[in-house]
Design a protein around this motif. Structure first.
Motif, PDB file in Angstrom:
ATOM      1  N   TRP A  56      41.133  59.736  62.358  1.00 29.99           N
ATOM      2  CA  TRP A  56      41.915  59.649  60.937  1.00 29.99           C
ATOM      3  C   TRP A  56      39.876  59.606  60.620  1.00 29.99           C
ATOM      4  CZ3 TRP A  56      45.952  57.259  58.986  1.00 29.99           C
ATOM      5  CH2 TRP A  56      46.752  56.833  60.055  1.00 29.99           C
ATOM      6  N   TYR A  61      41.204  53.961  54.914  1.00 29.15           N
ATOM      7  CA  TYR A  61      41.986  52.881  55.453  1.00 29.15           C
ATOM      8  C   TYR A  61      43.336  52.550  54.437  1.00 29.15           C
ATOM      9  CZ  TYR A  61      44.582  49.336  58.324  1.00 29.15           C
ATOM     10  OH  TYR A  61      45.293  48.719  59.088  1.00 29.15           O
ATOM     11  N   ARG A  68      49.919  55.331  58.620  1.00 27.29           N
ATOM     12  CA  ARG A  68      49.766  54.241  59.720  1.00 27.29           C
ATOM     13  C   ARG A  68      51.262  54.033  60.135  1.00 27.29           C
ATOM     14  NH1 ARG A  68      44.394  53.425  60.615  1.00 27.29           N
ATOM     15  NH2 ARG A  68      43.092  53.984  59.531  1.00 27.29           N
TER      16      ARG A  68
END
Length: 130
Positions: A56, A61, A68
């Protein structure tokens, strides 16, 4: 009398014989400032039936959420083919060449990620608000 230079470990390390079966993809998400799915968030490496590696991009995120979710299960070549067919929306993926000299699949993914961090990501404009 001539002497041979002493090769380093990196110069003498042999790439894995499994390298031809390795496949790498750069996982991309929508870049609001550009209006295209060109923002790299990860490198996916597959060695069918043996191994899956995901590297990643740091600090992505939230924007990497769709990838994800997709990668939460086992990943196969069929999954990748389906994702390629569905590309063009908020997520996309592009094949990447296996770097010459990669010692294993994880090393290959690391080399590709290093290239993204050094060259591609700094060239992108700020994400903006969307």
């Amino acid at each position: 009398m001539t002497t041979e230079p002493h090769p380093t470990d990196a110069e003498t390390a042999e790439p894995s014989p499994a390298a031809p079966s390795w496949r790498l993809w750069i996982l991309l998400v929508w870049h609001p400032a550009l209006g295209l799915p060109v923002d790299p968030v990860a490198v996916l490496g597959l060695d069918e039936g043996r191994q899956r590696v995901v590297r990643w991009v740091p600090l992505v995120y939230e924007v990497a959420g769709p990838w994800r979710e997709r990668l939460s299960e086992t990943t196969t070549s069929e999954d990748v083919a389906r994702w390629i067919a569905q590309s063009g929306g908020a997520c996309s993926l592009e094949p990447a060449d296996v770097p010459e000299g990669a010692l294993d699949l994880a090393h290959a993914a690391d080399i590709v990620l290093d290239g993204l961090l050094a060259e591609v990501i700094p060239a992108l404009p700020p994400r903006g608000d969307g």
